[in-house]
Write a protein that holds these residues in place. Structure first.
Motif, PDB file in Angstrom:
ATOM      1  N   ALA A   1      -2.507   3.245  -3.096  1.00 34.59           N
ATOM      2  CA  ALA A   1      -3.652   3.560  -2.107  1.00 34.59           C
ATOM      3  C   ALA A   1      -4.907   4.077  -2.623  1.00 34.59           C
ATOM      4  CB  ALA A   1      -2.635   4.993  -1.296  1.00 34.59           C
TER       5      ALA A   1
ATOM      6  N   LEU B   1      -4.175  -6.839   7.489  1.00 34.17           N
ATOM      7  CA  LEU B   1      -3.250  -6.308   6.753  1.00 34.17           C
ATOM      8  C   LEU B   1      -2.230  -7.145   6.947  1.00 34.17           C
ATOM      9  CD1 LEU B   1      -3.557  -2.348   7.713  1.00 34.17           C
ATOM     10  CD2 LEU B   1      -4.143  -3.744   5.601  1.00 34.17           C
TER      11      LEU B   1
ATOM     12  N   GLY C   1      -1.833   4.954   2.973  1.00 31.15           N
ATOM     13  CA  GLY C   1      -2.743   3.869   3.455  1.00 31.15           C
ATOM     14  C   GLY C   1      -3.390   4.324   4.972  1.00 31.15           C
TER      15      GLY C   1
ATOM     16  N   PHE D   1       3.501  -0.239   3.790  1.00 32.99           N
ATOM     17  CA  PHE D   1       2.219   0.476   4.267  1.00 32.99           C
ATOM     18  C   PHE D   1       2.921   1.874   4.633  1.00 32.99           C
ATOM     19  CE2 PHE D   1      -0.826   1.767   7.659  1.00 32.99           C
ATOM     20  CZ  PHE D   1      -2.026   1.243   6.700  1.00 32.99           C
TER      21      PHE D   1
ATOM     22  N   ILE E   1       0.842  -1.222  -0.032  1.00 31.85           N
ATOM     23  CA  ILE E   1       0.132   0.016   0.125  1.00 31.85           C
ATOM     24  C   ILE E   1       0.892   1.246   0.140  1.00 31.85           C
ATOM     25  CG2 ILE E   1      -1.973   1.275   1.010  1.00 31.85           C
ATOM     26  CD1 ILE E   1      -2.763  -1.456   2.335  1.00 31.85           C
TER      27      ILE E   1
ATOM     28  N   PHE F   1      -6.608   1.027  -2.837  1.00 33.43           N
ATOM     29  CA  PHE F   1      -7.208   0.690  -1.634  1.00 33.43           C
ATOM     30  C   PHE F   1      -8.380   1.507  -1.051  1.00 33.43           C
ATOM     31  CE2 PHE F   1      -5.980   0.932   3.178  1.00 33.43           C
ATOM     32  CZ  PHE F   1      -6.743  -0.316   3.724  1.00 33.43           C
ATOM     33  N   GLU F   2      -8.525   2.858  -1.318  1.00 36.13           N
ATOM     34  CA  GLU F   2      -9.513   3.720  -1.041  1.00 36.13           C
ATOM     35  C   GLU F   2     -10.807   3.390  -1.725  1.00 36.13           C
ATOM     36  OE1 GLU F   2     -10.105   8.507  -0.320  1.00 36.13           O
ATOM     37  OE2 GLU F   2      -8.891   7.805  -2.001  1.00 36.13           O
TER      38      GLU F   2
ATOM     39  N   THR G   1       2.679  -2.621   9.410  1.00 30.76           N
ATOM     40  CA  THR G   1       1.417  -2.474   9.381  1.00 30.76           C
ATOM     41  C   THR G   1       1.141  -1.532  10.739  1.00 30.76           C
ATOM     42  OG1 THR G   1       0.566  -4.420   9.614  1.00 30.76           O
ATOM     43  CG2 THR G   1       0.792  -3.428   7.379  1.00 30.76           C
TER      44      THR G   1
END
Length: 119
Positions: A37, A59, A69, A65, A32, A40-41, A94
């Motif tokens: 990102a 995660l 993220g 990350f 991420i 991911f969003e 993470t």
């Protein structure tokens, strides 16, 4: 407990959504970063549109990350009831950024999905 699973469209990340009653469990694998990102969003927004009572973001298979993220998780936290967003992490990759920024005070960090769901 009823469970259903589906893959979500993702290019940079491997993402799977598993519903456990009213809880959505989003499993994410890959990096991420600034490039992934937004993806991911988009995935998180898609899940939140289905109005889960709880969102668990696993995660454990994320290898990188970044702050982008963190911003996605912070935005999801703001859209959900208090303590409804939970992160599953077993590495500093993470959990470290969440703790360093203090987001762990609002977003619970758990070792397993089952632990996150039992809270």
């Amino acid at each position: 407990m009823a469970s259903s699973s589906r893959d979500l469209p993702a290019v940079e990340l491997a993402v799977t959504l598993d519903w456990r009653d009213t809880a959505a469990v989003l499993r994410v694998a890959g990096e991420i970063d600034l490039l992934s990102a937004p993806e991911f969003e988009e995935v998180v927004d898609t899940v939140l549109a289905d109005e889960p009572r709880t969102l668990v973001v696993d995660l454990r298979a994320v290898t990188f990350f970044c702050s982008a993220g963190l911003q996605v998780l912070a935005a999801a936290h703001r859209r959900l009831p208090e303590r409804a967003l939970r992160v599953v992490s077993d590495s500093a990759v993470t959990s470290g950024p969440l703790k360093t920024t203090g987001l762990d005070t609002w977003i619970g960090i758990h070792a397993t999905v089952d632990e996150a769901l039992s809270q």
